[in-house]
Design a protein around this motif. Structure first.
Motif, mmCIF file in Angstrom:
data_model
loop_
_atom_site.group_PDB
_atom_site.id
_atom_site.type_symbol
_atom_site.label_atom_id
_atom_site.label_comp_id
_atom_site.label_asym_id
_atom_site.label_seq_id
_atom_site.Cartn_x
_atom_site.Cartn_y
_atom_site.Cartn_z
ATOM 1 N N CYS A 178 126.405 2.064 19.564
ATOM 2 C CA CYS A 178 126.850 0.974 20.424
ATOM 3 C C CYS A 178 128.341 0.718 20.214
ATOM 4 O O CYS A 178 128.933 1.138 19.214
ATOM 5 N N VAL A 221 111.647 -1.448 16.514
ATOM 6 C CA VAL A 221 111.010 -2.162 17.623
ATOM 7 C C VAL A 221 109.810 -1.351 18.099
ATOM 8 O O VAL A 221 109.763 -0.133 17.937
ATOM 9 N N THR A 241 125.223 -2.217 13.868
ATOM 10 C CA THR A 241 123.989 -1.887 14.595
ATOM 11 C C THR A 241 122.849 -2.805 14.171
ATOM 12 O O THR A 241 122.118 -3.348 15.007
ATOM 13 N N ILE A 252 122.669 -6.365 15.620
ATOM 14 C CA ILE A 252 122.139 -6.503 16.983
ATOM 15 C C ILE A 252 120.636 -6.755 16.949
ATOM 16 O O ILE A 252 120.101 -7.513 17.766
ATOM 17 N N TYR A 253 119.947 -6.162 15.970
ATOM 18 C CA TYR A 253 118.497 -6.347 15.862
ATOM 19 C C TYR A 253 118.116 -7.781 15.502
ATOM 20 O O TYR A 253 116.953 -8.170 15.653
ATOM 21 N N PRO A 285 116.702 -9.958 19.234
ATOM 22 C CA PRO A 285 115.833 -8.976 19.920
ATOM 23 C C PRO A 285 116.110 -8.815 21.406
ATOM 24 O O PRO A 285 115.958 -7.711 21.943
ATOM 25 N N GLU A 342 118.818 -8.665 22.846
ATOM 26 C CA GLU A 342 120.054 -7.907 23.065
ATOM 27 C C GLU A 342 119.880 -6.412 22.822
ATOM 28 O O GLU A 342 120.760 -5.622 23.155
ATOM 29 N N ILE A 343 118.761 -6.014 22.213
ATOM 30 C CA ILE A 343 118.600 -4.621 21.781
ATOM 31 C C ILE A 343 118.702 -3.644 22.947
ATOM 32 O O ILE A 343 119.480 -2.690 22.911
ATOM 33 N N LYS A 349 122.368 -3.643 24.446
ATOM 34 C CA LYS A 349 123.527 -3.236 23.658
ATOM 35 C C LYS A 349 123.396 -1.881 22.976
ATOM 36 O O LYS A 349 124.398 -1.193 22.757
ATOM 37 N N ILE A 350 122.174 -1.495 22.592
ATOM 38 C CA ILE A 350 122.003 -0.229 21.876
ATOM 39 C C ILE A 350 121.717 0.881 22.883
ATOM 40 O O ILE A 350 120.694 0.848 23.572
ATOM 41 N N TYR A 393 118.160 2.500 23.427
ATOM 42 C CA TYR A 393 117.155 1.682 24.103
ATOM 43 C C TYR A 393 117.552 1.333 25.531
ATOM 44 O O TYR A 393 116.680 1.096 26.381
#
Length: 464
Positions: A99, A263, A335, A338-339, A342, A344-345, A348-349, A352
């Protein structure tokens, strides 16, 4: 023979080429690079003539070749590519795309002195692992965590600490090869632990483990077969069953999870991939997984588990040889943060974001690329429903439905087009299927659509 001699005499001299206006201009940016480029081109011309070819020996032609050679020489060997294969975690193309937050974090610590091993609050030396340990524990529920440079290193450190000069019991059906010809038994050998295989390739029972326990047994090893599946008449012992057995015999359970999702992938239509949290809930004493697979971060091997085992690993001299650097730590921390959010995962990543794209989104995206490609003369292209993969040794049996742009050209073969696109300044990597070149919309970033169209113009001879 006389023709060859005449052609060899016609090769321009170095000074003549260097005197050409475009070459002289290039000399201002790097004299040695241009001089080297001239010599390379002239040497190549001699070889062509000796092979019986008749290359362009005009000063204009040689000058163009020199400028092209200089450009090739100045390119970074490790450089970005456009992934049109549809494989989200493509091992040969760098696995997970990180990201922006991770890339920026790595750049920030690269360009500045940083807190790698310095505790600002206490004003003294700190631990590099402190930057991510609390985050990993918070996200996974683990007592302690440690990060090394990849999961193979993590497994070697775990085994070398918990089972050195002792025996590990593992199912024969879980002795995986993890890529690059590296195999679990070989990693175990390097860690000075002894492997005891139990069961058969397709079936292993709890009794197989229990009957194998001896005075030298150090632990049970469970390996998640993330890069292949045995189908049909199969049976394996679960982590929960191993943990219960381990408690009865006072033996720890080590779980090489491999892919390492934080996730539940079911929300993306991907089934049967265990999460790190599930491994912890199952009771494994130590679990290891990768940072650049389903986590979507940089290459790293993450070890989580009971504090007494992780603390012992931190004291192992091998840890220093396997430790990660400041760039990896910065990218991993960004990284992981960001987790903590949840929602935003998937936004942003990149891993996913790609996995969560719907078929409607992919088709619409493909339509936008098609409109860009209309200006390429002789190019026939259309949307084609295809299948992609998660990749990176993860979820091997499940294909991802997708839309791809399928291309053909009236005068350039598909093989030629594919090869030439790989030679572009930013290589465009596609795949050939049914005599068409495919660019999968799941993995092609839209910001490159204009560049792809320009590349196709050039490689098919349509550029003005």
């Amino acid at each position: 023979m006389e023709i060859k001699k005449e052609l060899l005499r016609s090769i321009p001299k170095v000074d003549e080429v260097l005197a050409q206006p475009q070459v002289k201009k290039a000399m201002e940016e790097g004299r040695s690079q241009v001089t080297d480029g001239v010599r390379q081109v002239l040497d190549a011309l001699r070889e062509q003539i000796l092979r019986g070819e008749e290359p362009d020996l005009t000063l204009e032609g040689v000058s163009r070749a020199v400028l092209q050679q200089v450009e090739e020489n100045s390119r970074m060997s490790l450089r970005p590519v456009i992934n049109g294969t549809g494989i989200v975690l493509h091992t040969n193309l760098g696995r997970a795309v990180m990201c922006r937050e991770a890339a920026q974090a790595a750049m920030d610590v690269a360009e500045n002195y940083n807190t790698l091993e310095y505790d600002c609050e206490k004003g003294r030396r700190g631990s590099r692992y402190s930057h991510v340990e609390d985050l990993i524990c918070r996200l996974t529920g683990a007592e302690a965590a440690l990060v090394v440079n990849n999961n193979a290193a993590a497994v070697m450190l775990v085994l070398g600490t918990m089972a050195k000069n002792k025996q590990l019991i593992v199912s024969r059906g879980e002795l995986v090869e993890i890529g690059g010809s590296f195999r679990v038994p070989e990693i175990m050998e390097q860690s000075n632990s002894t492997l005891l295989e139990v069961g058969t390739t397709n079936k292993t029972h709890p009794s197989d483990y229990e009957n194998a326990i001896g005075p030298d047994t150090a632990a049970f090893l469970k390996v998640h077969t993330s890069n292949y599946k045995i189908m049909g008449f199969t049976e394996e012992v679960s982590v929960e069953e191993l943990v219960e057995m381990g408690k009865r015999h006072d033996l720890p359970v080590i779980y090489d999870l491999g892919s390492g999702a934080l996730v539940d992938l079911a929300q993306f239509g991907i089934e049967s991939e265990p999460t790190v949290q599930q491994a912890m809930a199952a009771g494994a004493d130590v679990t290891s997984f990768s940072g650049d697979k389903l986590l979507g971060g940089p290459q790293a091997g993450i070890i989580i588990g009971k504090k007494k085992y992780v603390d012992a690993m931190k004291k192992n001299p091998l840890t220093r040889a396997l430790r990660i650097d400041k760039l990896t730590l910065a990218a991993l921390e960004a990284t992981l943060r960001i987790y903590l959010e949840p929602d935003e995962i998937a936004r942003k990543i990149p891993t996913y974001r790609m996995l969560s794209m719907s078929m409607d989104e992919l088709r619409s995206k493909g339509g936008r690329l098609l409109r860009r490609l209309k200006k390429v003369p002789g190019l026939s292209c259309a949307l084609s429903q295809e299948e992609g993969q998660v990749g990176g040794g993860s979820v091997p049996t499940q294909m991802l439905p997708t839309w791809a742009v399928a291309m053909e050209h009236e005068s350039v073969t598909v093989d030629q087009m594919e090869s030439r696109l790989r030679s572009c300044r930013i290589p465009v990597i596609g795949r050939i299927s049914k005599d068409r070149l495919l660019l999968d919309m799941r993995t092609v970033q839209e910001e490159y659509f204009g560049y792809i169209a320009q590349c196709l113009l050039e490689v098919t001879g349509g550029a003005q």
